[in-house]
Design an enzyme around this catalytic site. Structure first.
Site, PDB file in Angstrom:
ATOM      1  N   ASP A  91       0.810  -1.360   0.055  1.00  0.00           N
ATOM      2  CA  ASP A  91      -0.166   0.026   0.011  1.00  0.00           C
ATOM      3  C   ASP A  91       1.058   1.145   0.108  1.00  0.00           C
ATOM      4  O   ASP A  91       2.113   1.171   0.028  1.00  0.00           O
ATOM      5  CB  ASP A  91      -0.678  -0.131   1.179  1.00  0.00           C
ATOM      6  CG  ASP A  91      -0.336  -0.132   2.419  1.00  0.00           C
ATOM      7  OD1 ASP A  91       1.059  -0.020   2.533  1.00  0.00           O
ATOM      8  OD2 ASP A  91      -1.101  -0.022   3.417  1.00  0.00           O
ATOM      9  N   GLY A  93       1.234   3.617   2.191  1.00  0.00           N
ATOM     10  CA  GLY A  93       1.379   4.226   3.503  1.00  0.00           C
ATOM     11  C   GLY A  93       0.623   5.136   3.908  1.00  0.00           C
ATOM     12  O   GLY A  93       0.384   5.683   5.000  1.00  0.00           O
ATOM     13  N   GLY A  94      -0.275   5.868   3.159  1.00  0.00           N
ATOM     14  CA  GLY A  94      -1.208   6.997   3.459  1.00  0.00           C
ATOM     15  C   GLY A  94      -2.306   6.386   4.388  1.00  0.00           C
ATOM     16  O   GLY A  94      -2.335   7.221   5.489  1.00  0.00           O
ATOM     17  N   ASP A 145      -2.399   8.476  -1.613  1.00  0.00           N
ATOM     18  CA  ASP A 145      -3.545   9.072  -1.722  1.00  0.00           C
ATOM     19  C   ASP A 145      -3.856   9.583  -0.278  1.00  0.00           C
ATOM     20  O   ASP A 145      -3.348   9.052   0.910  1.00  0.00           O
ATOM     21  CB  ASP A 145      -4.631   8.289  -2.162  1.00  0.00           C
ATOM     22  CG  ASP A 145      -5.004   6.847  -1.018  1.00  0.00           C
ATOM     23  OD1 ASP A 145      -3.749   6.541  -0.637  1.00  0.00           O
ATOM     24  OD2 ASP A 145      -6.028   6.597  -0.782  1.00  0.00           O
ATOM     25  N   ASP A 278      -8.605  -6.974   0.153  1.00  0.00           N
ATOM     26  CA  ASP A 278      -7.500  -7.429   1.233  1.00  0.00           C
ATOM     27  C   ASP A 278      -8.363  -6.787   2.415  1.00  0.00           C
ATOM     28  O   ASP A 278      -9.027  -5.950   2.514  1.00  0.00           O
ATOM     29  CB  ASP A 278      -6.325  -6.639   1.170  1.00  0.00           C
ATOM     30  CG  ASP A 278      -6.535  -5.166   1.664  1.00  0.00           C
ATOM     31  OD1 ASP A 278      -6.957  -4.183   0.721  1.00  0.00           O
ATOM     32  OD2 ASP A 278      -6.269  -4.821   2.755  1.00  0.00           O
ATOM     33  N   CYS A 316     -14.933 -27.633   6.784  1.00  0.00           N
ATOM     34  CA  CYS A 316     -13.721 -26.959   6.243  1.00  0.00           C
ATOM     35  C   CYS A 316     -12.643 -28.100   6.097  1.00  0.00           C
ATOM     36  O   CYS A 316     -12.551 -28.957   6.808  1.00  0.00           O
ATOM     37  CB  CYS A 316     -13.185 -26.137   7.426  1.00  0.00           C
ATOM     38  SG  CYS A 316     -11.647 -25.057   6.975  1.00  0.00           S
ATOM     39  N   CYS A 318      -9.330 -27.389   5.907  1.00  0.00           N
ATOM     40  CA  CYS A 318      -8.037 -27.037   6.186  1.00  0.00           C
ATOM     41  C   CYS A 318      -7.402 -27.925   7.378  1.00  0.00           C
ATOM     42  O   CYS A 318      -8.015 -28.787   7.974  1.00  0.00           O
ATOM     43  CB  CYS A 318      -8.064 -25.434   6.923  1.00  0.00           C
ATOM     44  SG  CYS A 318      -8.440 -25.433   8.719  1.00  0.00           S
ATOM     45  N   CYS A 321      -8.566 -27.796  11.112  1.00  0.00           N
ATOM     46  CA  CYS A 321      -9.867 -28.679  10.876  1.00  0.00           C
ATOM     47  C   CYS A 321      -9.719 -30.054  11.089  1.00  0.00           C
ATOM     48  O   CYS A 321     -10.461 -31.110  11.633  1.00  0.00           O
ATOM     49  CB  CYS A 321     -11.195 -28.092  10.025  1.00  0.00           C
ATOM     50  SG  CYS A 321     -11.593 -26.355  10.507  1.00  0.00           S
ATOM     51  N   HIS A 347      -6.963 -21.301  10.026  1.00  0.00           N
ATOM     52  CA  HIS A 347      -8.172 -21.597   9.744  1.00  0.00           C
ATOM     53  C   HIS A 347      -8.786 -20.468   8.930  1.00  0.00           C
ATOM     54  O   HIS A 347      -9.619 -20.837   7.951  1.00  0.00           O
ATOM     55  CB  HIS A 347      -9.120 -22.243  10.905  1.00  0.00           C
ATOM     56  CG  HIS A 347     -10.284 -22.163  10.586  1.00  0.00           C
ATOM     57  ND1 HIS A 347     -11.112 -23.160   9.708  1.00  0.00           N
ATOM     58  CD2 HIS A 347     -11.307 -21.447  10.719  1.00  0.00           C
ATOM     59  CE1 HIS A 347     -12.249 -23.062   9.486  1.00  0.00           C
ATOM     60  NE2 HIS A 347     -12.683 -21.527  10.161  1.00  0.00           N
TER      61      HIS A 347
END
Ligand code: ZN
Length: 378
Positions: A91, A93-94, A145, A278, A316, A318, A321, A347
């Protein structure tokens, strides 16, 4: 450097695609785990690969303060430093300057702020943000920005939007002159460059969002982000602002909504035609014992899980789990064991990444309605 997006299927406004970066392809719609200081908190890189995270984020503000961008550059850039060969996005940093820095002062030149670590004074300008991000060497970097505060009056939102447009132009000028200085380029090899992403602002005013999008597109970036959302506004306002910007942003370029959201929100935004998102939610919530599951959110520290022999989420796949019970996860959390943060976060990331995989599958089949049935604006 462009950021080619190949669209493979569509369902309504939603697009299934693939973005080619300098460090591999990213299937979209994509959810990007946040790796604030060059680490997705509590999760080693090999596990992120197992989870099939194809791109992660780094935060420029944090990496600039610690360990410092000159150090990261001297060690070969962020990919090499953190041993991550796949795509990275930083990103500008703003956002952190405004949310974490003390005594921030905004001028046409940039933002002066005091470090939240030691109180030292720093100046971020569009040029400086580009210099730092190029030194870190992510594949996708963001224009500098101003994240408009909320609430903000219309005139204040317009002035902030105009500043972001001027900063976008300055970001691009510096970027174009220095983009090949990324640490991954080596002598004797054809140089490549990261892609610079422009950011739409405009506060909570749909017409300003459309104008910001139109004028950012005129500056011609290879991809576009929608910023300044989930800053305290009601969810229907977030949706309205995203829709306004998407009306104007080109359909053949990646479109990224920053800092969202809950699982049902990322499904909804993908359905609207957003390609990248994100959020710190799955990682931050995991460290606080909050698990996202197919049965809704559950707070693992709750006493009702003390003898629960089931997995965190029965649906799930994963590795958490597959192996551990809710009773054990609860015990780890109550005992403040570091393993609790690790397992909960793995998870949660699996749940988010699986959700996006299911979205992509549904787009390929041409029908997202089943995934949207649980989505409400409440
Ligand atoms: Zn799981």
């Amino acid at each position: 450097m462009t950021l080619p997006l190949t669209i493979e299927a569509q369902a309504g406004a939603a697009r299934l695609g693939r973005i080619q970066t300098a460090h591999g392809a990213v299937e979209t719609p994509a959810f990007m785990p946040v790796g604030t200081v060059g680490s997705v908190k509590a999760v080693p890189q090999d596990v992120l690969e197992e989870l099939d995270a194809q791109i992660i984020l780094g935060n420029t503000y944090h990496l600039y303060l610690r360990p410092g961008y000159e150090l990261v550059r001297s060690l070969g850039g962020l990919h090499k430093f953190m041993s991550w060969d796949r795509a990275l996005l930083t990103d500008s940093g703003g956002f952190q300057v405004f949310s974490l820095g003390d005594l921030t002062k905004v001028s046409e030149e940039g933002v002066t702020f005091r470090s939240h670590l030691d109180g030292s004074s720093h100046l971020f300008t569009p040029e400086r943000s580009m210099e730092i991000q190029i030194a870190l060497g992510a594949d996708i970097i963001m224009a500098f920005d101003e994240c408009t505060e909320h609430p903000a009056e219309r005139e204040r939102s317009r002035a902030s939007m105009e500043m972001t447009l001027r900063w976008a132009k300055r970001s691009k000028e510096y970027f174009e002159a220095h983009k090949y200085e990324v640490p991954w380029n080596q002598a004797g090899m054809a140089p490549s460059a990261p892609a610079l992403c422009g950011i739409v602002q405009g506060g909570m005013y749909a017409d300003l969002r459309r104008e910001s999008a139109k004028r950012t597109v005129e500056l011609d970036f290879p991809s576009y982000a929608i910023g300044g959302l989930t800053v305290g506004e009601p969810r229907e306002k977030t949706v309205e602002m995203i829709a306004a910007a998407l009306e104007v942003l080109p359909k053949d370029k990646p479109r990224y909504v920053m800092g969202v959201g809950y699982p049902q929100e990322i499904v909804q935004y993908a359905a609207m035609g957003v390609d990248m998102m994100d959020c710190v939610l799955p990682t931050r919530a995991g460290r606080h014992g909050l698990l996202f599951t197919s049965e809704g959110r559950l707070n693992i520290k709750n006493a009702r899980f003390a003898q629960d022999q089931g997995p965190a989420d029965p649906k799930c796949g994963c590795k958490v789990c597959a192996r551990y019970t809710r009773a054990y996860l609860r015990h780890l959390f109550v005992a403040a064991e570091p393993l609790a943060a690790m397992l909960n976060t793995i998870h949660n990331l699996a749940f988010y990444l699986d959700t996006m995989r299911a979205v992509r599958h549904a787009i390929r089949l041409g029908d997202l309605s089943g995934m949207l049935s649980g989505v409400s604006l409440a």
